[in-house]
Design an enzyme around this catalytic site. Sequence first.
Site, short mmCIF file in Angstrom:
data_model
loop_
_atom_site.label_atom_id
_atom_site.label_comp_id
_atom_site.label_asym_id
_atom_site.label_seq_id
_atom_site.Cartn_x
_atom_site.Cartn_y
_atom_site.Cartn_z
N ARG A 73 0.69 -1.27 0.00
CA ARG A 73 -0.19 0.00 0.03
C ARG A 73 0.90 1.09 0.11
NH1 ARG A 73 -4.89 0.39 -1.45
NH2 ARG A 73 -5.61 -1.03 -0.23
N HIS A 170 0.29 3.45 -10.40
CA HIS A 170 -0.74 3.94 -9.12
C HIS A 170 -0.15 4.64 -8.16
CE1 HIS A 170 -4.03 3.60 -6.21
NE2 HIS A 170 -4.96 2.88 -7.53
N ASP A 215 -12.75 9.67 -6.98
CA ASP A 215 -12.05 8.57 -7.53
C ASP A 215 -12.45 8.86 -9.17
OD1 ASP A 215 -12.09 4.90 -7.04
OD2 ASP A 215 -11.16 6.10 -8.57
N GLU A 272 -2.43 8.97 -11.20
CA GLU A 272 -2.02 7.68 -11.74
C GLU A 272 -1.96 8.08 -13.21
OE1 GLU A 272 -5.09 5.90 -8.53
OE2 GLU A 272 -4.69 4.77 -10.14
#
Length: 297
Positions: A73, A170, A215, A272
């Site tokens: 992560r 990402h 998002d 990203e």
Amino acid sequence: MVSELNMKFGISEALTFQSGAGGLVKALLRHVSGAEAEVYLYGAHVTAWRSPAQGELLFLSNKAVYGGGKAIRGGIPVIFPQFSGLGNLPTHGFARTALWKVDSSHVQENGDVVLKLYVSDQEISQSSVKELWPHRFRFTYSVVLSERLRTDIEILNQGTQPLSFQLALHTYFNVSAIENVAVKGLKGLKYLDNVKNREEGLNEESDVKFSGEYDRIFLQAPDRLEISDKTRTFVIDRRNMPDAVVWNPWIEKCKSLTDMEPADYKRMVCVESGNIVPSVSLGGGETFSCSQTLSVK
Ligand code: TA6
């Protein structure tokens, strides 16, 4: 393993291999400017990029899990051959949890430190993946450290039949506080909103700011994007990676992620670079190449 890698690919001062978290092997790159980067062979995952002046430039969760089929992560997960759930492979594809190998290493004339990693269908063991994505390929990933951090990608279709893939870097940026952050360069772009079931929208904001879960996949974004934070600006230069995903999980989603602290949403933003909509189609024997360069001012 580590000593063998150092014998074959280590470069005194510039590149050393170490045993990292979870017993996974990581490489430490050091540039004469004092810039450093860390890359795990697991996922070819850049987990750190730091400069003497600015400190840690990438977010890395203190609760990240290392290995065991879970993506680390933070840092720069390599998303391939599928973005998110846009297909029938595991979310974000298999590259970020594969064990990559070292192809080569060198220091360029200009002092840039280069570590080249690769993964191919030979290294992908999950039979389910091979059934779902039965292609012969070789993905070469070059991490190039100077004062900037460049990641070059080459994907070769080693088969005779065409294949298609989605791809993204990402990248988790380390920010002072999410309320200080604005992402610039996205005005006028079409986007797919993952918070609203991929509903299509048109962005009118010159500065994308954050006040809740965010998002969005922005399509055909400019090659240069910027992330302004209180005392610094990240610059993202992209070659042949037209799409840009902007993500912050905010409070509730962050709480639901077992590998993030509840307050971690405040100190990260993902911007990203990728090739998502449409997917990339690659004929037999063809190579796709693209690149992302990160700098900070
Ligand atoms: O890039 C944004 C996104 O697709 C979000 O929807 C969120 O799921 C994020 O990626 C992280 O995904 P992960 O599988 O790494 O938890």
